[in-house]
Design a protein around this motif. Structure first.
Motif, mmCIF file in Angstrom:
data_model
loop_
_atom_site.group_PDB
_atom_site.id
_atom_site.type_symbol
_atom_site.label_atom_id
_atom_site.label_comp_id
_atom_site.label_asym_id
_atom_site.label_seq_id
_atom_site.Cartn_x
_atom_site.Cartn_y
_atom_site.Cartn_z
ATOM 1 N N LEU A 69 -1.578 4.720 3.600
ATOM 2 C CA LEU A 69 -1.000 4.770 4.834
ATOM 3 C C LEU A 69 -1.147 5.300 5.761
ATOM 4 N N GLU A 70 -1.188 6.874 5.293
ATOM 5 C CA GLU A 70 -1.502 7.757 5.653
ATOM 6 C C GLU A 70 -3.224 7.746 5.526
ATOM 7 N N PHE A 76 -4.797 5.864 9.060
ATOM 8 C CA PHE A 76 -4.187 5.784 9.855
ATOM 9 C C PHE A 76 -5.172 6.423 10.378
ATOM 10 N N ILE A 86 0.939 -1.263 0.267
ATOM 11 C CA ILE A 86 -0.335 -0.064 0.334
ATOM 12 C C ILE A 86 0.949 0.975 -0.034
ATOM 13 N N ASP A 87 1.100 2.527 -0.391
ATOM 14 C CA ASP A 87 1.727 3.150 -1.115
ATOM 15 C C ASP A 87 1.850 4.123 0.575
ATOM 16 N N ILE A 88 2.519 4.989 0.677
ATOM 17 C CA ILE A 88 2.877 5.101 1.761
ATOM 18 C C ILE A 88 1.720 6.802 1.995
ATOM 19 N N ARG A 89 0.906 6.862 1.217
ATOM 20 C CA ARG A 89 -0.354 8.443 1.235
ATOM 21 C C ARG A 89 -0.970 7.148 1.624
#
Lengths: 267, 421
Positions: B304-305, B308, B299-302
């Protein structure tokens, strides 16, 4: 007096397509530190080394905050090894010392096997890279988050372990830190998924630098049985086992680890 | 609208305490858990159920893919769809064959996918609808060994190769990162040219929606997390992505999978289907721990943010392993009740969310064939006739085979866009 401020140096590599961020701290002979799968973080072990050495810590592509997508420009481990070598040349380092932990230990071993002249001396702390059916390496990337402390530490409740595992108190900062950590595991994981054995064993005979292999006796991620296996494959290497200790000896048993590492680096 | 019958092949005899004894439904020890006769009957029953639906008037048969799992034992939907292609052709049934789950992030042999599906299109004489999800983490990454950070790139390259292989006039070499072929010259090619309709299944990532809209693919979304919790979010997001791209919104470009249970009365439906619904969600999706659906790098880091900060896209998922029938029904994980209850809810939902293709999941978990047949028959006679007219005169269906009344729109513009990519 040593210089304890961190300098971030950008090194363009891979024909300008990838930008390596290298964290630099301390003064003394040059030492390259290869961080573990979770990314670069300063700990008391590194801070203490920085009193005697100038530490250069390249951040694995993709793990630098604000530059996550460089990992997509690297296809495999062979690319990563060349990129690290370009980075060290870009820094102008001449046969530095090297220390690598876990994933970083594997990267250091790969570099030293591909380029036998690259390091003057090499310390690896619980490195991955080998595989034997008798001791399957725990897949830390797919492990549920609550299981990680017990995979990484013999005593997860100890103060040094807790300090390393702590998240920022501010909720938004904690979200960003967690997302970065997960991303870092994915970026470094691209090199070793699904089995962290990409042929290092057949290359290790090329390694000629004096090597110290340090292992936590009760490492639950990669068994300390690998210390001997690695030692047999690196001519003239020395193995030190740290008692009552898990996967990260330099954090969990900092003084004991320093006791074996310091004299080896200074020799 | 188009209404398809949606099929998985679950192992229907897991122990009552399965979800308490086992870590997950995707790591279940096989020999300890199964009896060969029950596995054999699961496949026979599933194919029978598909044919019951095909004869009952559904517009298509939609089948998923999940290898190494007890909740769906179909490692390749093309195997079942090819059998159905033959029988429906023999019986002259106008149904689409929709292997909705041929995961391309997972596939290491994309040309084989192109060949298999071209063959289904030939056996069925032009009734294939291709479905290419990226793939679930436990399947693509754990079962198939693809590094999570590589899944999406592999999907993109595999899709490009398949689309070219289907309609390129002359043999061509393919020098990809994941596949290299000296000469690609597929035999047979799909009857539908330049390509059969292509659908992508997503979980709500706006990038996937953008991809579908800009490439003229259909967008599928599955409602297991609870359509009442997630539907509004996901379909509003699709609408705003379409608006940003300046693309007209056509309900026929959207597909939605919904579990449905129909009986004579609401009380009867709860009584006869409740245990099977609980079985499906507790021992199926509810027994796939988060760390097997989301592996670092996938999953792309953006993204993930985003997750979360607000995990609402996952609806009921966290509670599913112990959820009761009523909790599942209230969240919309299943629409259950009398024909009136089910019809009213489905009609309202499809019109409200702009869904032009409903994939009705009518067998789940431990439900035996007789009860599945009852569900299919009642749905077909009492619900289906009220769904089919929706949107029928207002829009053209560009993501459906021409032989089945679609107006495929792989227009010159779309092809140029594909070529440019």
């Amino acid at each position: 007096m040593s210089d304890q401020t961190v300098e971030n140096r950008k090194v363009p590599v891979w024909n300008g397509r990838v930008t390596m961020n290298v964290q630099i701290k301390g003064s003394g002979p040059d030492l390259v530190y290869f961080h573990p799968a979770s990314g670069m973080a300063w700990d008391p072990f590194l801070d203490e080394l920085a009193k005697s050495y100038r530490i250069h810590a390249p951040e694995f592509p993709g793990t630098t905050p604000g530059n996550p997508y460089d990992i997509h420009k690297i296809d495999d481990l062979a690319d990563a090894v060349l990129i690290y070598e370009e980075t060290l040349r870009g820094l102008g380092l001449n046969q530095p010392l090297a220390v690598g932990q876990s994933f970083g230990g594997m990267m250091a071993l790969e570099l030293a096997s591909s380029f036998p002249e690259i390091f003057s001396r090499l310390v690896v702390l619980d490195p991955i890279g080998l595989w034997t059916e008798a001791h399957p390496v725990t897949n830390w990337i797919e492990a549920p988050a609550p299981a990680l402390p017990a995979i990484l530490f013999k005593n997860p409740a100890s103060a040094p372990a807790q300090a390393m595992l702590a998240l920022p108190e501010d909720p938004e900062a904690a979200i960003l830190a967690t997302a970065q950590l997960v991303w870092n595991l994915g970026a470094t994981g691209k090199m070793v998924w699904p089995i962290p054995d990409k042929g290092l064993s057949k290359r290790l005979h090329r390694l000629t630098a004096p090597a110290l292999i340090v292992w936590g006796e009760e490492d639950a991620l990669i068994s300390s049985a690998y210390a001997g296996l690695l030692g047999e494959r690196i001519k003239g290497s020395r193995v030190e086992i740290i008692r009552d200790c898990g996967h990260i000896p330099q954090v969990e048993k900092h003084p004991e680890t320093m006791t074996v590492v310091q004299p080896f680096l200074a020799a | 609208m188009k209404v398809t019958y949606f099929q998985q092949v679950p192992y229907r005899h897991l122990d009552d305490d399965f979800e308490r004894r086992h870590e997950s439904v995707v790591t279940t020890p096989y020999f300890e858990t199964t009896k060969p006769a029950h596995v054999a009957s699961a496949f026979r029953d599933a194919l029978d159920e598909c044919m019951i639906a095909a004869r009952a008037g559904f517009d298509g048969i939609t089948i998923t893919e999940h290898s190494q799992s007890a909740y769906d034992m179909i490692p390749n939907p093309d195997l079942l769809e090819s059998a159905l292609a033959y029988v429906t052709e023999v019986e002259n049934l106008p149904v689409a064959l929709f292997p909705v789950g041929r995961s391309l992030g997972k596939s290491r042999e994309p040309l084989r996918v192109a060949e298999e599906q071209a063959m289904i299109d030939c056996i069925s004489n032009g009734r294939l609808v291709a479905g290419f999800p990226v793939g679930l983490a436990y399947d693509a990454n754990v079962n198939n060994g693809v590094p999570p950070a590589e899944t999406r790139a592999r999907f993109d390259e595999n899709l490009e190769l398949i689309l070219r292989a289907w309609n390129e006039e002359k043999p061509f070499p393919f020098n990809g990162k994941f596949s290299q072929h000296g000469s690609v010259n597929l035999w047979p090619r799909p009857i539908q040219q330049p390509r059969p309709p292509v659908w992508i299944t997503g979980i709500g990532n706006p990038k996937t929606m953008e991809f579908c809209l800009s490439r003229n693919f259909g967008f599928n979304y599955f409602g297991w997390f609870g359509s009442k919790l997630t539907g509004r979010r996901i379909f509003d997001r699709f609408g705003s992505v379409a608006e940003q791209l300046g693309k007209p919104r056509n309900p026929f470009q959207i597909g939605f999978m919904q579990s449905v249970a129909v009986a004579e009365t609401d009380a009867e439906a709860e009584r006869i289907y409740g245990p099977h619904i609980e079985y499906f969600f507790r021992k199926g999706l509810g027994s796939i721990p988060t760390n097997r659906l989301m592996i670092p790098g996938g999953i792309d880091i953006r993204g993930l943010e985003f997750i979360f900060r607000d995990p609402s896209d996952f609806g009921m998922y966290e509670k599913m392993r112990t959820a009761s029938f009523r909790e599942l029904r209230d969240a919309g994980c299943v629409i259950c009740g009398s024909p009136e209850t089910v019809r009213d809810q489905l009609v309202e939902m499809c019109i409200d969310f702009g869904i032009g293709n409903l994939h009705a999941m009518l067998q789940y978990g431990s439900m035996p064939k007789a009860l599945t047949q009852q569900n299919i028959d009642l749905f077909a006679s009492e619900v289906l006739p009220h769904l089919k007219p929706i949107f029928a005169d207002k829009y053209d269906h560009h993501w459906w085979p021409e032989r089945l009344g679609g107006k495929p729109a792989v227009s010159e513009t779309a092809r140029e866009e594909e070529d440019a990519l």
